[in-house]
Design a protein around this motif. Structure first.
Motif, PDB file in Angstrom:
ATOM      1  N   LEU A 113       0.826  -1.204   0.000  1.00 29.22           N
ATOM      2  CA  LEU A 113       0.000   0.000   0.000  1.00 29.22           C
ATOM      3  C   LEU A 113       0.863   1.259   0.000  1.00 29.22           C
ATOM      4  O   LEU A 113       0.489   2.273  -0.605  1.00 29.22           O
ATOM      5  CB  LEU A 113      -0.934  -0.009   1.210  1.00 29.22           C
ATOM      6  N   ASN A 132     -11.459   2.812  -8.235  1.00 29.48           N
ATOM      7  CA  ASN A 132     -11.034   2.155  -7.006  1.00 29.48           C
ATOM      8  C   ASN A 132     -12.169   2.279  -6.002  1.00 29.48           C
ATOM      9  O   ASN A 132     -13.074   3.094  -6.185  1.00 29.48           O
ATOM     10  CB  ASN A 132      -9.734   2.768  -6.459  1.00 29.48           C
ATOM     11  N   HIS A 151      -9.882  -2.581 -11.473  1.00 31.88           N
ATOM     12  CA  HIS A 151      -9.231  -1.286 -11.296  1.00 31.88           C
ATOM     13  C   HIS A 151      -8.780  -0.744 -12.648  1.00 31.88           C
ATOM     14  O   HIS A 151      -8.323  -1.501 -13.516  1.00 31.88           O
ATOM     15  CB  HIS A 151      -8.026  -1.403 -10.368  1.00 31.88           C
ATOM     16  N   VAL A 159      -4.869  -5.834  -5.613  1.00 30.74           N
ATOM     17  CA  VAL A 159      -5.719  -5.711  -4.429  1.00 30.74           C
ATOM     18  C   VAL A 159      -7.186  -5.611  -4.827  1.00 30.74           C
ATOM     19  O   VAL A 159      -7.522  -5.313  -5.971  1.00 30.74           O
ATOM     20  CB  VAL A 159      -5.336  -4.470  -3.592  1.00 30.74           C
ATOM     21  N   SER A 160      -8.048  -5.887  -3.849  1.00 31.11           N
ATOM     22  CA  SER A 160      -9.485  -5.678  -3.986  1.00 31.11           C
ATOM     23  C   SER A 160      -9.937  -4.810  -2.817  1.00 31.11           C
ATOM     24  O   SER A 160      -9.303  -4.813  -1.756  1.00 31.11           O
ATOM     25  CB  SER A 160     -10.237  -7.014  -3.965  1.00 31.11           C
ATOM     26  N   CYS A 161     -11.009  -4.083  -3.016  1.00 26.04           N
ATOM     27  CA  CYS A 161     -11.421  -3.152  -1.962  1.00 26.04           C
ATOM     28  C   CYS A 161     -12.928  -2.936  -1.990  1.00 26.04           C
ATOM     29  O   CYS A 161     -13.582  -3.117  -3.014  1.00 26.04           O
ATOM     30  CB  CYS A 161     -10.701  -1.808  -2.119  1.00 26.04           C
ATOM     31  N   ASP A 179     -13.024   2.210   4.189  1.00 27.89           N
ATOM     32  CA  ASP A 179     -12.642   1.262   3.146  1.00 27.89           C
ATOM     33  C   ASP A 179     -11.922   0.069   3.758  1.00 27.89           C
ATOM     34  O   ASP A 179     -11.153   0.209   4.724  1.00 27.89           O
ATOM     35  CB  ASP A 179     -11.729   1.964   2.133  1.00 27.89           C
ATOM     36  N   THR A 181      -9.378  -2.918   2.318  1.00 27.50           N
ATOM     37  CA  THR A 181      -8.569  -3.342   1.176  1.00 27.50           C
ATOM     38  C   THR A 181      -7.826  -4.620   1.543  1.00 27.50           C
ATOM     39  O   THR A 181      -7.279  -4.730   2.650  1.00 27.50           O
ATOM     40  CB  THR A 181      -7.566  -2.248   0.776  1.00 27.50           C
TER      41      THR A 181
END
Length: 607
Positions: A113, A132, A151, A159-161, A179, A181
């Motif tokens: 991140l 995002n 994305h 990543v997924s969020c 959020d 993530t």
């Protein structure tokens, strides 16, 4: 993570193939990507987001004790404890997608991140990093989930969020987002449920905090009314309570000045304040403490008492009419009060500090007052911009005009002078303090400057230069006197020498505009319209695109460009939103949302 979409589950989609075709400019089958993601990709392309790099702007300045942070902290603590040791990250942002807090339970995810700038201080708004969870939730105003390959940026696809909006319980306004993530391969359907529940918990705490603060403010207001003979005002973050005397006394510009005093604890001790109608009040304020919850003072209680002028008795009859000044247009009560006060100060030679937002016409007003009161006497102008490079020569010229002991001396843009030159100017003003002519100093309001601050002792005393002026007058911004706009338009067009008039539609558009640049912006807008008109009158379509909308927040440079493109496309297509959207390469849903967000209004014929 699989979650149902409008048509089919995620497992049946192919966002990898869809994204490649989208970036190549090809058509995207509806079976390959979810509709909210495709809308977000189109916005990302419209904003010019780089699909291969992260270009998130950084700004670390924020209030760590804001109401959002205070309300969210216990919720973040509880969730971060529960997620400790899991490959998930909990993030809190403000309404613009700027990261304020980050809680990470996995070192590898923490490092990643950092690499993609999903860290405190960086903005994850869609206009900067594309599709995002945070930015898309902020744009759509509802919970959003974005999985790896959905994305827009290649850098985010590991990543997924999932993110949910946090709204002010009282106003419904978006104030932040929460959020979750995770790595793409560890995403869970629980992420959506968790962020929704967390957002609801934070909103409930916001309601509790707000209610406690407002109750404390109301108690202080009601208690003080029983013991005070002065007009009373109580200020909280989003509320102003005023008794009948204060309501009659104060205008919108006065409310702003009181909030400025309350925002600075050094400004609360007793002092005098010049109101927008020209009257002077004695101001005395104190903090109202709330419950012991660490959120700071609940409110500020301010007492106001009118001060009668000693220089001349207050007339028992109705005040004399304010004369009209040559070259000055506008007759709203707030502006009339400023004119009356300046004329009185000029007649008595009372040194005056005149402030106001840039472009409000402070210099033109001083020149007109001089021409009305002492038209045969000298009128000398010294611009502070010249004092930054040749200070000695500039100060000598100022001294010579002040020493003449007659006429008006205007000191413009004192906010541009460095502290050292201001100290030298103070000596010049001190040595010429007995002159009989008028001295007017002009400042741009809210511009950081040594003259606008106190003396650094924390006691709230003004700088030495500011203390030389016995009166202070604030010129109201144009948005606070929109009734003056028709007269101003006539005056400015006559000044341009143009034999042209404004149509009613154009005047309505001019009256609705927020005018951050004030009269100067109005003047420039009329010049633009004169150059672009196709008929004998100025129509609404001839005005700059920025005037045909009324956004709910100050626009960034990028938002202003986007707004102007949308307005121009609508004008080119006669108000047809579908045609304008097609020419811009965006969906009809997107252009409808943008029209609402920017408050674009083209008249009754737009479809």
């Amino acid at each position: 993570m699989s979650a149902p979409t409008r048509d089919r589950p995620v497992a049946h989609l192919n966002p990898v193939r869809a994204r490649v075709r989208f970036l190549e400019g090809g058509a995207i089958p509806a079976s390959d990507v979810r509709a909210p993601i495709l809308d977000s990709w189109q916005r990302s392309r419209f904003w010019g987001v780089d699909a291969d790099r992260i270009q998130a702007p950084y700004n670390a300045v924020f209030d760590p004790h804001s109401r959002l942070t205070t309300a969210a902290s216990p919720v973040l603590d509880r969730l971060s404890d529960a997620l400790q040791g899991t490959p998930m990250c909990l993030i809190l942002t403000d309404s613009k997608g700027r990261v304020r807090e980050r809680r990470t339970g996995d070192r590898a995810l923490h490092r990643h991140l950092d690499d993609i700038c999903l860290a405190p201080g960086f903005s994850y708004a869609e206009e900067y990093v594309g599709t995002n969870g945070i930015g898309t939730a902020a744009e759509d105003g509802r919970t959003a989930h974005v999985f790896g390959s959905e994305h827009f940026s290649e850098r985010l696809q590991r990543v997924s969020c999932a993110a949910a909006p946090i709204r002010n319980p009282a106003s419904g306004r978006l104030i932040g987002l929460i959020d979750l993530t995770s790595w793409r391969h560890t995403a869970s359907p629980l992420m959506m449920a968790l962020v929704r529940e967390a957002a609801a918990d934070i909103e409930e705490r916001l309601l509790d905090i707000g209610s406690a603060r407002e109750r404390a403010a109301l108690r202080a207001f009601l208690t003080s009314r029983q013991n005070s003979r002065r007009a009373l005002v109580t200020l909280t973050d989003g509320l102003l309570l005023a008794d009948a005397a204060a309501t009659e006394m104060l205008g919108p510009d006065d409310h702003r000045r009181l909030r400025e005093l309350a925002a600075d604890p050094a400004g609360l001790p007793e002092q005098r304040l010049l109101l927008s109608d020209g009257r002077t009040v004695q101001v005395r304020g104190r903090q109202v403490e709330g419950d012991a919850d660490g959120t700071g003072p609940a409110a500020f209680l301010i007492e106001l008492r009118l001060v009668a002028e000693r220089e001349e008795p207050v007339p028992r009859t109705a005040p004399a009419p304010v004369p009209r000044l040559q070259g000055i247009a506008g007759w709203s009560p707030a502006y009339r009060g400023v004119v009356r006060q300046l004329i009185r100060n000029c007649e008595h030679g009372r040194w005056t500090l005149l402030d106001g937002e840039a472009g409000t016409g402070k210099f033109a007003l001083v020149r007109a007052v001089h021409g009305h009161v002492t038209p045969t006497r000298p009128f000398a102008v010294h611009d502070g911009a010249d004092g930054r490079t040749g200070a000695a020569k500039w100060l000598q010229a100022v001294f010579q005009d002040l020493a003449e002991d007659r006429g008006t001396v205007v000191l413009r843009h004192l906010d541009l002078l460095p502290a050292q030159v201001l100290r030298q100017l103070d000596g010049v003003l001190r040595n010429t303090a007995g002159r009989s002519g008028w001295v007017a100093a002009l400042l741009v309001q809210d511009r950081p400057t040594p003259i606008a601050a106190d003396d650094g002792t924390g006691a709230g005393r003004p700088t030495a230069v500011r203390a030389r002026f016995r009166a202070e007058v604030t010129v109201p911004p144009l948005r606070h006197r929109t009734a003056d706009i028709p007269a101003l338009v006539t005056c400015l067009l006559a000044r341009h020498g143009a034999d042209v008039q404004c149509a009613d539609g154009a005047l309505r558009a001019l009256s609705r505009a927020p005018w951050p640049g004030n009269v100067r912006q109005l003047d420039g807008s009329l010049r633009y319209a004169e150059a672009h008109r196709s008929g004998p009158r100025i129509e609404a379509a001839d005005l700059p695109p920025s005037l045909l909308c009324q956004a709910q927040h100050p626009l960034s440079a990028w938002e202003s460009t986007e707004r102007d493109l949308i307005v121009q496309a609508l004008l080119d297509h006669g108000g047809d939103k579908a045609g304008a959207a097609k020419s811009l390469g965006i969906s009809r849903a997107t252009i409808y949302r943008k029209i609402t967000a920017y408050g674009i209004r083209l008249g009754p014929d737009s479809r």
